[in-house]
Design an enzyme around this catalytic site. Structure first.
Site, mmCIF file in Angstrom:
data_model
loop_
_atom_site.group_PDB
_atom_site.id
_atom_site.type_symbol
_atom_site.label_atom_id
_atom_site.label_comp_id
_atom_site.label_asym_id
_atom_site.label_seq_id
_atom_site.Cartn_x
_atom_site.Cartn_y
_atom_site.Cartn_z
ATOM 1 N N ASN A 12 41.783 42.062 40.726
ATOM 2 C CA ASN A 12 41.407 41.369 39.538
ATOM 3 C C ASN A 12 39.985 40.712 39.934
ATOM 4 O O ASN A 12 39.959 39.812 40.491
ATOM 5 C CB ASN A 12 42.261 40.454 39.130
ATOM 6 C CG ASN A 12 42.036 39.477 38.087
ATOM 7 O OD1 ASN A 12 41.051 39.797 37.191
ATOM 8 N ND2 ASN A 12 42.574 38.239 37.807
ATOM 9 N N LYS A 14 37.973 39.439 37.962
ATOM 10 C CA LYS A 14 37.745 38.286 36.989
ATOM 11 C C LYS A 14 36.199 38.402 36.267
ATOM 12 O O LYS A 14 35.816 39.261 36.019
ATOM 13 C CB LYS A 14 37.743 36.849 37.753
ATOM 14 C CG LYS A 14 39.525 36.542 38.375
ATOM 15 C CD LYS A 14 39.614 35.435 39.072
ATOM 16 C CE LYS A 14 40.964 35.564 39.730
ATOM 17 N NZ LYS A 14 41.568 34.311 40.028
ATOM 18 N N HIS A 106 47.798 36.102 32.504
ATOM 19 C CA HIS A 106 47.258 35.630 33.769
ATOM 20 C C HIS A 106 47.211 34.143 33.517
ATOM 21 O O HIS A 106 46.925 33.748 32.491
ATOM 22 C CB HIS A 106 45.883 36.119 34.017
ATOM 23 C CG HIS A 106 45.311 35.737 35.559
ATOM 24 N ND1 HIS A 106 44.848 34.713 35.838
ATOM 25 C CD2 HIS A 106 45.352 36.502 36.680
ATOM 26 C CE1 HIS A 106 44.607 34.467 37.065
ATOM 27 N NE2 HIS A 106 44.978 35.906 37.752
ATOM 28 N N GLU A 108 45.289 31.876 34.238
ATOM 29 C CA GLU A 108 43.935 31.408 33.780
ATOM 30 C C GLU A 108 43.936 31.699 32.416
ATOM 31 O O GLU A 108 43.240 30.851 31.622
ATOM 32 C CB GLU A 108 42.704 32.048 34.710
ATOM 33 C CG GLU A 108 42.569 31.586 35.886
ATOM 34 C CD GLU A 108 41.989 32.759 37.119
ATOM 35 O OE1 GLU A 108 41.456 33.594 36.443
ATOM 36 O OE2 GLU A 108 42.382 32.361 38.275
ATOM 37 N N GLU A 178 52.891 34.841 40.533
ATOM 38 C CA GLU A 178 51.594 34.344 40.911
ATOM 39 C C GLU A 178 52.038 32.861 40.854
ATOM 40 O O GLU A 178 51.563 32.152 39.903
ATOM 41 C CB GLU A 178 50.398 34.605 40.152
ATOM 42 C CG GLU A 178 50.064 36.129 40.229
ATOM 43 C CD GLU A 178 48.616 36.518 39.960
ATOM 44 O OE1 GLU A 178 47.981 36.932 40.982
ATOM 45 O OE2 GLU A 178 47.968 36.092 39.038
ATOM 46 N N GLY A 184 43.384 31.373 44.276
ATOM 47 C CA GLY A 184 42.163 30.982 44.511
ATOM 48 C C GLY A 184 42.043 29.901 45.110
ATOM 49 O O GLY A 184 40.831 29.060 45.665
ATOM 50 N N SER A 224 46.116 34.178 46.694
ATOM 51 C CA SER A 224 45.267 34.246 48.057
ATOM 52 C C SER A 224 45.817 35.220 48.982
ATOM 53 O O SER A 224 45.996 35.015 49.864
ATOM 54 C CB SER A 224 45.593 32.860 48.624
ATOM 55 O OG SER A 224 44.781 31.742 47.963
HETATM 56 C C1 PEP Z 1 44.645 36.146 40.796
HETATM 57 O O1 PEP Z 1 43.363 35.996 40.176
HETATM 58 O O2 PEP Z 1 45.278 36.931 40.178
HETATM 59 C C2 PEP Z 1 44.793 35.708 42.270
HETATM 60 C C3 PEP Z 1 45.724 35.980 42.981
HETATM 61 O O3 PEP Z 1 43.474 35.279 42.833
HETATM 62 P P1 PEP Z 1 43.216 35.182 44.331
HETATM 63 O O4 PEP Z 1 43.578 36.376 45.096
HETATM 64 O O5 PEP Z 1 41.852 34.748 44.409
HETATM 65 O O6 PEP Z 1 44.210 33.911 44.670
#
Ligand code: PEP
Length: 263
Positions: A12, A14, A106, A108, A178, A184, A224
C-alpha cells in the site's frame, strides 16, 4: 479444501510516489523478484502493488509491457458506477485498468475520511460486482485492545463488511487484520496475537457463511511488517500474507518480505 492458500503480499503506497517514482519502484521490484513468483506451486506467493490513482495507468503499462508477475491494486474507490461524485473514482474505471485488488475500509480512510462500515460494505460489493477482489481492512485501536474489545470490534467489522454477500464470493475475498496501533508506528502485533485475531476472522466467516468459504478466504496481517518480522508472522496457520505500508516503498525491503513469505 485447499492444501495451502497462496499468500498475498500487498504494498500500500498510500499518498507516496509520483508516476515517475512509481515506475522506477515497480521496475526495481520486478527485477528483485525475478524468478521468485513463478516457481513451484507449494512456494507460490502473489504480490500486488497499490499506487495512488495518478500512477495507476503508468504502473499498469509497465506491468503489462514487461509481463511482470506483479498484480495491480488500488487503495480505494466509490461504490457507484458513474455520476456526480467529485473527486471519486469508480470500480468500473479501476476494472478497465486491469486492477485486480482494491483496498476497502483502510483505517486511515475510516478515521480521516469518516468511512463507515456501511460504506465499506457497499464498496466491497461493488468491487466484487466488477470482477475485482476487495481487501477488506479491519482492526482495533489501542484503547479498544486495552479495554478487551478487540474481538467485538473485529467480528463486528467483518460481519458488517460482508453482509449480504454469497458464500462463494466470501470464499474468494481477502480480509486484512490491521491493528490500528501497529500501522506506521514500528509496533507489530506478536505473531501469537496476530494469529489469534486472524483465526477469529476465519471463525467469524465460518459462522456466518460456512466452512467452505472460511477455508479459502485469505487473511492478511498488516501493521509495521518488515523483512525482520515477516517470516515469523507468515509461519502462522491463519495468516495468509501481509498488507505492507512503509516497507513497500523500499523495493529491497518489500522483496525481502515477499521472499520471507514463501512456503
Ligand atoms: C498499512 O498502511 O496498511 C500499513 C500496514 O502500514 P505500515 O506497514 O507502514 O504499518
Amino acid at each position: 479444501m485447499p492444501d495451502r492458500r497462496t499468500p498475498l503480499i500487498s504494498g500500500n503506497w498510500k499518498m507516496h510516489l509520483n508516476h515517475f517514482e512509481a515506475l522506477q519502484t515497480v521496475q526495481k521490484l520486478s527485477y528483485l523478484l525475478d524468478g521468485l513468483l513463478d516457481g513451484d506451486e507449494s512456494a507460490a506467493v502473489e504480490v500486488s502493488v497499490h499506487p495512488p490513482f495518478t500512477d495507476l495507468r503508468t504502473v499498469q503499462t509497465a506491468i503489462e509491457t514487461d509481463r511482470m508477475d506483479i498484480v495491480l491494486g488500488a487503495q480505494h474507490c466509490h461504490w457507484e458506477e458513474v455520476g456526480a461524485f467529485t473527486g471519486e473514482v469508480s470500480p468500473a474505471m479501476l476494472a478497465k485498468l486491469n486492477v485486480a485488488y482494491v483496498i476497502a475500509g483502510h483505517s486511515e480512510r475510516r478515521e480521516l475520511f469518516a468511512e463507515t462500515d456501511e460504506m465499506v460494505r457497499r464498496k466491497a460489493a461493488a468491487i466484487l460486482a466488477h470482477g475485482m477482489t476487495p481487501i477488506v481492512c479491519v482492526g482495533e485501536t489501542l484503547a479498544e485492545r486495552e479495554a478487551g474489545s478487540t474481538e467485538d470490534k473485529v467480528t463486528g467489522q467483518v460481519r458488517a463488511a460482508l453482509e449480504g454477500l454469497a458464500a462463494d464470493a466470501v470464499g474468494g475475498l481477502v480480509v486484512a487484520y490491521e491493528p490500528i496501533w501497529a500501522i506506521g508506528t514500528g509496533r507489530t502485533a506478536s505473531a501469537e496475537d496476530a494469529q489469534a485475531v486472524c483465526a477469529l476472522v476465519r471463525a467469524t466467516v465460518a459462522d456466518g457463511w460456512g466452512q467452505q468459504p472460511s477455508a479459502t478466504l485469505r487473511v492478511q496481517y498488516g501493521g509495521s511488517v518488515k523483512p525482520g518480522n515477516a517470516a515469523e508472522l507468515m509461519s502462522r496457520p491463519d495468516i495468509d500474507g501481509a498488507l505492507v505500508g512503509g516497507a513497500s516503498l523500499v523495493s529491497e525491503d518489500f522483496a525481502a518480505i515477499v521472499r520471507a513469505s514463501r512456503g
